[in-house]
Design an enzyme around this catalytic site. Structure first.
Site, PDB file in Angstrom:
ATOM      1  N   MET A  32       5.482   4.050   7.448  1.00 24.49           N
ATOM      2  CA  MET A  32       5.595   3.972   9.647  1.00 24.49           C
ATOM      3  C   MET A  32       6.596   2.694   9.877  1.00 24.49           C
ATOM      4  O   MET A  32       6.861   2.434  11.100  1.00 24.49           O
ATOM      5  CB  MET A  32       3.927   3.933  10.129  1.00 24.49           C
ATOM      6  CG  MET A  32       3.331   4.873   9.053  1.00 24.49           C
ATOM      7  SD  MET A  32       1.819   4.984  10.626  1.00 24.49           S
ATOM      8  CE  MET A  32       1.634   3.778  10.288  1.00 24.49           C
ATOM      9  N   LEU A  35       8.641  -2.485   8.759  1.00 22.98           N
ATOM     10  CA  LEU A  35       8.855  -2.882   7.158  1.00 22.98           C
ATOM     11  C   LEU A  35       8.812  -4.960   6.846  1.00 22.98           C
ATOM     12  O   LEU A  35       9.104  -5.175   7.330  1.00 22.98           O
ATOM     13  CB  LEU A  35       9.452  -2.219   6.929  1.00 22.98           C
ATOM     14  CG  LEU A  35      10.676  -1.520   6.969  1.00 22.98           C
ATOM     15  CD1 LEU A  35      11.583  -0.513   5.450  1.00 22.98           C
ATOM     16  CD2 LEU A  35       9.287  -0.293   5.949  1.00 22.98           C
ATOM     17  N   HIS A  36       7.721  -4.491   5.738  1.00 18.25           N
ATOM     18  CA  HIS A  36       7.932  -6.263   5.552  1.00 18.25           C
ATOM     19  C   HIS A  36       8.083  -6.704   3.627  1.00 18.25           C
ATOM     20  O   HIS A  36       8.377  -5.642   3.274  1.00 18.25           O
ATOM     21  CB  HIS A  36       6.556  -6.564   6.224  1.00 18.25           C
ATOM     22  CG  HIS A  36       5.194  -5.781   5.371  1.00 18.25           C
ATOM     23  ND1 HIS A  36       5.373  -5.425   4.416  1.00 18.25           N
ATOM     24  CD2 HIS A  36       3.991  -5.182   6.623  1.00 18.25           C
ATOM     25  CE1 HIS A  36       3.979  -4.856   3.236  1.00 18.25           C
ATOM     26  NE2 HIS A  36       3.625  -4.670   5.869  1.00 18.25           N
ATOM     27  N   HIS A  39       6.656  -3.827   1.777  1.00 14.70           N
ATOM     28  CA  HIS A  39       7.264  -2.877   1.806  1.00 14.70           C
ATOM     29  C   HIS A  39       8.740  -2.769   0.639  1.00 14.70           C
ATOM     30  O   HIS A  39       9.067  -1.635  -0.460  1.00 14.70           O
ATOM     31  CB  HIS A  39       8.151  -2.409   2.430  1.00 14.70           C
ATOM     32  CG  HIS A  39       6.465  -2.217   3.806  1.00 14.70           C
ATOM     33  ND1 HIS A  39       6.433  -2.428   5.070  1.00 14.70           N
ATOM     34  CD2 HIS A  39       6.292  -0.121   3.606  1.00 14.70           C
ATOM     35  CE1 HIS A  39       5.668  -2.127   5.319  1.00 14.70           C
ATOM     36  NE2 HIS A  39       5.071  -0.732   5.065  1.00 14.70           N
ATOM     37  N   GLN A  63      -2.417  10.546  12.775  1.00 22.96           N
ATOM     38  CA  GLN A  63      -3.461   9.342  11.613  1.00 22.96           C
ATOM     39  C   GLN A  63      -3.648   7.679  12.578  1.00 22.96           C
ATOM     40  O   GLN A  63      -4.769   7.428  12.593  1.00 22.96           O
ATOM     41  CB  GLN A  63      -2.989   8.647  10.439  1.00 22.96           C
ATOM     42  CG  GLN A  63      -1.686   8.119  10.906  1.00 22.96           C
ATOM     43  CD  GLN A  63      -0.442   7.857   9.695  1.00 22.96           C
ATOM     44  OE1 GLN A  63      -0.289   7.794   8.900  1.00 22.96           O
ATOM     45  NE2 GLN A  63      -0.985   6.255   8.909  1.00 22.96           N
ATOM     46  N   VAL A 178       1.024  -8.036  -1.956  1.00 23.38           N
ATOM     47  CA  VAL A 178       2.038  -8.531  -1.907  1.00 23.38           C
ATOM     48  C   VAL A 178       2.033  -9.631  -0.768  1.00 23.38           C
ATOM     49  O   VAL A 178       1.289  -9.125   0.765  1.00 23.38           O
ATOM     50  CB  VAL A 178       3.306  -8.182  -1.315  1.00 23.38           C
ATOM     51  CG1 VAL A 178       4.354  -9.509  -1.319  1.00 23.38           C
ATOM     52  CG2 VAL A 178       4.303  -7.029  -2.329  1.00 23.38           C
ATOM     53  N   SER A 187       0.885  -7.313   6.174  1.00 24.92           N
ATOM     54  CA  SER A 187       0.656  -5.927   6.686  1.00 24.92           C
ATOM     55  C   SER A 187       1.872  -5.830   8.331  1.00 24.92           C
ATOM     56  O   SER A 187       2.083  -7.497   9.104  1.00 24.92           O
ATOM     57  CB  SER A 187      -0.493  -6.175   7.300  1.00 24.92           C
ATOM     58  OG  SER A 187      -0.620  -4.917   8.560  1.00 24.92           O
TER      59      SER A 187
HETATM   60  O1  PAF Z   1       0.336   3.634   5.101  1.00 30.32           O
HETATM   61  C1  PAF Z   1       1.040   4.039   5.680  1.00 30.32           C
HETATM   62  O2  PAF Z   1       2.090   2.870   5.990  1.00 30.32           O
HETATM   63  C2  PAF Z   1       0.892   4.961   5.867  1.00 30.32           C
HETATM   64  O3  PAF Z   1      -0.230   5.515   6.358  1.00 30.32           O
HETATM   65  C3  PAF Z   1       1.578   6.609   5.016  1.00 30.32           C
HETATM   66  C4  PAF Z   1       1.032   6.551   3.795  1.00 30.32           C
HETATM   67  C5  PAF Z   1       3.329   6.297   5.614  1.00 30.32           C
HETATM   68  C6  PAF Z   1       1.664   7.334   6.042  1.00 30.32           C
HETATM   69  O4  PAF Z   1       1.762   7.905   7.535  1.00 30.32           O
END
Ligand code: PAF
Length: 283
Positions: A32, A35-36, A39, A63, A178, A187
């Site tokens: 989503m 990024l860190h 990722h 979600q 990590v 996170s």
């Molecule tokens: O873990 C996440 O960032 C999200 O739940 C994902 C897997 C990209 C789905 O939107």
């Protein structure tokens, strides 16, 4: 090198078809954004296994609950593109909401009782949203392997089950969490923590380490293990415990006794920021 960003399904399909024509395998990291280094580790794991690496960046409205942080979820595309570049991604797919969810879509993935506990209990519909978007992304990108972080234990477990149940031809690879040097799991939400809460946050992982030690020392009563984590977490000033559970590592269902592979999983609010973490208690 900065990986190109494409925003339409047609463009991704075109690139993926060209890559396939050269016999390369495709690794995929759905994200989503915001990024860190966690990722980056997923992208590197994909890079190590695949000839071509796709990262998707899509803040998935499906979600998020109505009172959750969809609108204020961090969007940092430029920085994300740089991280994808140095971690070794080849392509970024960053669609808009209309591209992913045309107004007439009515089909969703139901995750059954794996989604009833832990995060699913306090975030109704969350895993339905995760599974629906991930299945759509799998169908769009058609990867050989997809990489997810172990911090989201329930998510990784549910997605592994989904590919098995629905015969999705993708291998799910779960990569280690990590952590910061003080133990806090990376996170995208850590950036919301006040300095005071950031200083307290490593106590979440410490409480999980402590319960693991109790189990290793012979405690098998799950209610006692859960109340010991709950007590440690509640002792963090200002913390509100969403859940602190020890569950069956496979079915994610509650346990009475520690007599099979089990995971301790917690979600804790520090201020308004909800953090999750987990630890294997018995493997
Ligand atoms: O873990 C996440 O960032 C999200 O739940 C994902 C897997 C990209 C789905 O939107």
């Amino acid at each position: 090198m900065l990986p190109p960003i494409v925003t339409t399904i047609a463009e991704v399909r075109r690139v993926v078809a060209d890559v396939r024509a050269t016999d390369r395998t495709i690794g995929f990291v759905p994200t989503m954004g915001a990024l860190h280094e966690g990722h980056a580790a997923l992208v590197r794991a994909a890079r190590a296994r695949s000839g071509f690496v796709v990262v998707s960046i899509f803040v998935n409205p499906l979600q998020f609950g109505p009172k959750e942080d969809f609108a204020k979820y961090p969007r940092t595309l430029e920085a994300d593109q740089k991280l994808c570049g140095y971690a070794g991604a080849d392509l970024i797919f960053a669609p808009g909401v209309e591209e992913m969810y045309p107004a007439n879509a009515v089909t969703f993935v139901d995750v059954g009782k794996l989604g009833d506990h832990l995060c699913g209990a306090t975030r109704p519909g969350h895993f339905r949203g995760v599974c629906t978007v991930v299945l759509k992304l799998f169908n769009i990108v058609q990867p050989d392997t997809a990489h997810f972080g172990a911090k989201d234990y329930q998510q990784a477990r549910i997605l592994s089950q989904m590919v098995r149940d629905l015969n999705v031809p993708v291998e799910v690879s779960v990569e280690s969490t990590v952590r910061e040097p003080d133990g806090l799991a990376l996170s995208s939400r850590n950036r919301y923590l006040s300095a005071a809460d950031r200083a307290l946050a490593p106590r979440i992982q410490q409480s999980l380490q402590a319960v693991r030690l109790r189990a290793l020392a012979g405690e098998i009563d799950v209610a006692r293990l859960e109340s010991s984590i709950g007590a440690e977490l509640s002792a963090i000033p200002g913390a509100r415990v969403d859940y602190a559970r020890v569950v069956d590592a496979e079915s994610l269902q509650p346990l009475m006794r520690l007599d099979r592979p089990a995971v301790a999983a917690v979600a804790v609010f520090l201020g308004t920021t909800r953090l999750i973490d987990n630890i294997t208690i018995l493997s």
